[in-house]
Design a protein around this motif. Structure first.
Motif, mmCIF file in Angstrom:
data_model
loop_
_atom_site.group_PDB
_atom_site.id
_atom_site.type_symbol
_atom_site.label_atom_id
_atom_site.label_comp_id
_atom_site.label_asym_id
_atom_site.label_seq_id
_atom_site.Cartn_x
_atom_site.Cartn_y
_atom_site.Cartn_z
ATOM 1 N N ALA A 1 6.264 25.282 -20.960
ATOM 2 C CA ALA A 1 6.297 24.148 -21.372
ATOM 3 C C ALA A 1 7.598 23.416 -20.365
ATOM 4 O O ALA A 1 7.208 22.129 -19.837
ATOM 5 C CB ALA A 1 6.348 23.825 -22.597
ATOM 6 N N MET A 2 8.751 23.795 -20.470
ATOM 7 C CA MET A 2 9.841 23.278 -19.700
ATOM 8 C C MET A 2 9.529 23.231 -18.175
ATOM 9 O O MET A 2 9.737 22.214 -17.670
ATOM 10 C CB MET A 2 11.011 24.265 -19.923
ATOM 11 C CG MET A 2 11.455 24.155 -21.527
ATOM 12 S SD MET A 2 11.868 22.409 -22.225
ATOM 13 C CE MET A 2 10.429 22.392 -23.191
ATOM 14 N N VAL A 3 8.821 24.343 -17.354
ATOM 15 C CA VAL A 3 8.582 24.267 -16.130
ATOM 16 C C VAL A 3 7.672 23.165 -15.957
ATOM 17 O O VAL A 3 7.657 22.242 -14.762
ATOM 18 C CB VAL A 3 8.171 25.590 -15.657
ATOM 19 C CG1 VAL A 3 7.775 25.497 -14.307
ATOM 20 C CG2 VAL A 3 9.344 26.520 -15.842
ATOM 21 N N ILE A 4 6.489 22.988 -16.647
ATOM 22 C CA ILE A 4 5.481 21.959 -16.289
ATOM 23 C C ILE A 4 6.277 20.606 -16.469
ATOM 24 O O ILE A 4 5.712 19.633 -15.861
ATOM 25 C CB ILE A 4 4.411 22.488 -17.238
ATOM 26 C CG1 ILE A 4 3.708 23.414 -16.942
ATOM 27 C CG2 ILE A 4 3.475 21.100 -17.579
ATOM 28 C CD1 ILE A 4 2.628 23.797 -17.955
ATOM 29 N N ILE A 5 7.103 20.257 -17.518
ATOM 30 C CA ILE A 5 7.730 18.986 -17.888
ATOM 31 C C ILE A 5 8.400 18.814 -16.348
ATOM 32 O O ILE A 5 8.517 17.882 -16.076
ATOM 33 C CB ILE A 5 8.511 19.017 -19.142
ATOM 34 C CG1 ILE A 5 7.750 19.214 -20.429
ATOM 35 C CG2 ILE A 5 9.625 18.057 -19.102
ATOM 36 C CD1 ILE A 5 8.645 19.405 -21.745
ATOM 37 N N PHE A 6 9.268 19.812 -16.036
ATOM 38 C CA PHE A 6 9.916 19.331 -14.815
ATOM 39 C C PHE A 6 8.972 19.021 -13.419
ATOM 40 O O PHE A 6 9.225 18.023 -12.866
ATOM 41 C CB PHE A 6 10.797 20.685 -14.255
ATOM 42 C CG PHE A 6 11.964 21.043 -15.072
ATOM 43 C CD1 PHE A 6 12.755 19.913 -15.550
ATOM 44 C CD2 PHE A 6 12.644 21.921 -15.330
ATOM 45 C CE1 PHE A 6 14.124 19.855 -16.060
ATOM 46 C CE2 PHE A 6 13.767 22.436 -15.789
ATOM 47 C CZ PHE A 6 14.604 21.293 -16.529
ATOM 48 N N TYR A 7 7.897 19.809 -13.411
ATOM 49 C CA TYR A 7 6.874 19.559 -12.442
ATOM 50 C C TYR A 7 6.381 18.100 -12.533
ATOM 51 O O TYR A 7 6.304 17.279 -11.558
ATOM 52 C CB TYR A 7 5.875 20.291 -12.288
ATOM 53 C CG TYR A 7 5.988 21.728 -11.644
ATOM 54 C CD1 TYR A 7 6.584 21.847 -10.259
ATOM 55 C CD2 TYR A 7 5.840 22.959 -12.295
ATOM 56 C CE1 TYR A 7 6.693 22.833 -9.694
ATOM 57 C CE2 TYR A 7 6.105 24.102 -11.648
ATOM 58 C CZ TYR A 7 6.816 24.231 -10.170
ATOM 59 O OH TYR A 7 6.780 25.328 -9.509
ATOM 60 N N LYS A 8 6.162 17.676 -13.810
ATOM 61 C CA LYS A 8 5.494 16.203 -14.044
ATOM 62 C C LYS A 8 6.469 15.386 -13.632
ATOM 63 O O LYS A 8 6.284 14.143 -13.113
ATOM 64 C CB LYS A 8 4.955 16.253 -15.466
ATOM 65 C CG LYS A 8 4.656 14.893 -15.960
ATOM 66 C CD LYS A 8 3.499 14.444 -15.489
ATOM 67 C CE LYS A 8 2.985 12.957 -15.729
ATOM 68 N NZ LYS A 8 1.731 12.340 -14.815
#
Length: 242
Positions: A117-124
């Motif tokens: 989730a943290m990595v996806i948040i960074f990507y977004k």
């Protein structure tokens, strides 16, 4: 403390007009004991905006109906992603921007744990902060799971307990009952609040209290926050700003 090597008046005026979450982030940077150095005022403004977008991306993920689970039971929309032994790989001929946005638009098709989730948040957040063409060029061939990420995302992990809104921290749970609850990654939202996928929004004390309910029976060892934080290499990413 903020240090700008080559300040300019136009961007300086923009700094004067900051408000809301952006003003809060600026004050946290400026009041920090850590030295934050920038070549230009623009680089500082980009970091402030990207940090704000990290917080926005975290709050949007909370509302996206994504389930919390381990890799064994995980799922990603097969239109965009294919499951492999190390994570979910972007399908051929799929734009990275479309695949990341789909997580937010069709969250019910997804289930993953907190580090993913943290990595996806960074990507977004990066997607919402840089040129679309650059995002799709930099992040082609994405592999997503746990802390797998493209080198151009440029995540940096540092020791210390001075957190700025938009950083990611980790609450460790030494006596976890199930491996998925060995800890909780969380975005620093500001004003003493954190967001962790699987727990939600709360103070540090509330995050720790939640993890303490997920220990092995009879444990008296409390969860705690590690004295470290992860953040993006904002200066590097600023060259791709919209």
């Amino acid at each position: 403390m903020i240090i700008i090597r080559f300040p300019d008046s136009a961007s300086g005026q923009m700094l004067q007009n900051l408000s809301g979450k952006q003003k809060e982030i600026y004050n946290e940077l400026d009041n920090s004991l850590t030295m934050f150095e920038y070549d230009t005022t623009f680089q500082l403004l980009f970091e402030i905006k990207l940090r704000e977008n990290i917080i926005k991306a975290a709050l949007k993920l909370k509302e996206a109906s994504v389930a919390f689970t381990s890799f064994k039971y995980s799922r990603f929309n097969p239109v965009y992603w294919t499951k492999g032994p190390r994570g979910y790989l972007l399908n051929p001929n799929v734009l990275p921007s479309d695949a990341i946005n789909d997580i937010y638009e069709n969250g019910q098709e997804y289930a993953f744990e907190c580090s993913t989730a943290m990595v996806i948040i960074f990507y977004k957040a990066v997607l919402d902060s840089i040129r679309l063409s650059d995002f799709n060029y930099l992040f082609r061939g994405l592999l997503v799971w746990n802390w797998n990420y493209d080198p151009d995302l440029a995540i940096i992990t540092l020791e210390g307990n001075e957190f700025i809104p938009g950083d990611v921290v980790y609450f460790m749970n030494p006596d976890f009952d199930k491996p998925i609850w060995r800890g909780e990654n969380a975005v620093v939202l500001g004003n003493g609040l954190y967001y962790g996928h699987g727990i939600g929004i709360g103070t540090a004390e509330e995050m720790i209290k939640a993890l303490n309910t997920l220990r092995i029976q009879g444990s008296t060892t409390s969860a705690f926050m590690l004295q470290q934080h992860s953040r993006l290499n904002f200066k590097y990413l600023s060259q791709f700003s919209k």
